[in-house]
Write an enzyme that holds these catalytic residues in place. Sequence first.
Site, mmCIF file in Angstrom:
data_model
loop_
_atom_site.group_PDB
_atom_site.id
_atom_site.type_symbol
_atom_site.label_atom_id
_atom_site.label_comp_id
_atom_site.label_asym_id
_atom_site.label_seq_id
_atom_site.Cartn_x
_atom_site.Cartn_y
_atom_site.Cartn_z
ATOM 1 C CE1 TYR A 78 14.097 31.299 6.219
ATOM 2 C CE2 TYR A 78 14.387 29.000 5.570
ATOM 3 C CZ TYR A 78 14.113 30.315 5.240
ATOM 4 O OH TYR A 78 13.866 30.656 3.946
ATOM 5 C CE LYS A 120 -0.294 -0.264 5.011
ATOM 6 N NZ LYS A 120 -1.064 -0.816 6.147
HETATM 7 C C1 LIG Z 1 -0.285 -1.875 6.621
HETATM 8 C C2 LIG Z 1 -0.843 -3.109 7.186
HETATM 9 C C3 LIG Z 1 -0.016 -4.198 7.478
HETATM 10 C C4 LIG Z 1 1.491 -4.156 7.374
HETATM 11 O O1 LIG Z 1 2.029 -3.709 8.582
HETATM 12 P P1 LIG Z 1 3.614 -3.666 8.798
HETATM 13 O O2 LIG Z 1 3.762 -3.237 10.195
HETATM 14 O O3 LIG Z 1 4.143 -2.669 7.835
HETATM 15 O O4 LIG Z 1 4.131 -5.030 8.511
HETATM 16 C C5 LIG Z 1 -0.609 -5.355 7.920
HETATM 17 N N1 LIG Z 1 -1.949 -5.445 8.063
HETATM 18 C C6 LIG Z 1 -2.773 -4.414 7.807
HETATM 19 C C7 LIG Z 1 -4.235 -4.571 7.999
HETATM 20 C C8 LIG Z 1 -2.250 -3.216 7.366
HETATM 21 O O5 LIG Z 1 -3.066 -2.183 7.110
#
Ligand SMILES: *Cc1c(COP(=O)(O)O)cnc(C)c1O
Length: 369
Positions: A254, A35
């Site tokens: 800054y 994702k």
């Molecule tokens: C993003 C996500 C994961 C992956 O989690 P990580 O900590 O990056 O391994 C697993 N399950 C769900 C439902 C997620 O949304």
Amino acid sequence: MARNTIARIDAAALAHNLGRVREWAPDSRVMAVVKADAYGHRIDLCLPALEGADLLAVATIEEARAIRRLGNGLPVLLLEGVVDYGDLAVAADLGLELTLHHVQQIEALERFGRSPTERLWLKIDTGMHRLGVPAESAGEMHARLLALPGVEQVNLISHFACAEEPEHPLNALQLERFERATAGLEGERCMSNSAGLINFPAARYEWVRAGLVLYGISPLPDRSGPDLGLEPVMTLSAELLAINRVARGEQIGYGARFTAERDMLVGVAGIGYGDGYPRGMADGTPVLVDGRSCRLCGRVSMDMITIDLTDGPEAQIGDEVILWGRGLPIEGIAACADTIPYELVCRITRRVRFRDQALVGSGGLRAVK
Ligand SMILES: *Cc1c(COP(=O)(O)O)cnc(C)c1O
């Protein structure tokens, strides 16, 4: 010449990390979580290295479409299912597997009259209280899904809230609730993200969901990716644009946040919050200048940062500055900005050029167009 602010993506490291997940969970199948454009690493650069995964998991239908456009044939799962009724036809078109986490989604699918794929995933809330049907209703929802035309298998998912803290009492409670809710239900089970699959052998089940570890990053506090046998996939780098002398007592950047306590040599590198390097980075955050460890001094600007080079006077304009990645684990860098590595890799902006590490070659970054 183009600005050399570059995220190098090492596909070989990604394939290695997938192998590491297989070592942790040898009896489980692996969902590669890609994702958010493969956690900001760019899906097009990452997919070829994930051929060995059993399924690709995304958050949105647009992310799934991008995977299909790249011609990848692996099963794709929408981790949050579809958000509107019209997307069911799109999911069917693209052959996407659905998560059903709410009775309304199940009703919508019943109205639609068939499932996009033979396999569905029922998400059960075991205590995180974000997504999932109540544990008490899991049996009923499971039966309703199995009754849909075209459905062969309904798998069972839940999600830990505190997997990176193995001692947290919620973990055992969630696992126990998951066991109870799924007892006697047919279907494969999937409970663990990266931290869960490392910390809880009993929660590996038939499937694990690996996200962060695939990118070579540790989900555990006080451990880096390399500590866990992982290799960083992203190395973020920029270039020294200037080296200036700053006299003792003068201030840098800054807000004049940093005061020189001695005569200093200050390097200016071409990266800033406009590229996704957080403005919140503290004075003293490590960077690598031509491989040598140096420290940030002064506030991060939109396009530039300032670096103390006083103890590395041999630095030259044009030197490569690494912000995180190979040789500089991102976990420690995230801590310097009071955030987590997940956020750092996801917030790289479009101004940064992405390069396939394998194509960078020995000619150095400048040889690549
Ligand atoms: C993003 C996500 C994961 C992956 O989690 P990580 O900590 O990056 O391994 C697993 N399950 C769900 C439902 C997620 O949304």
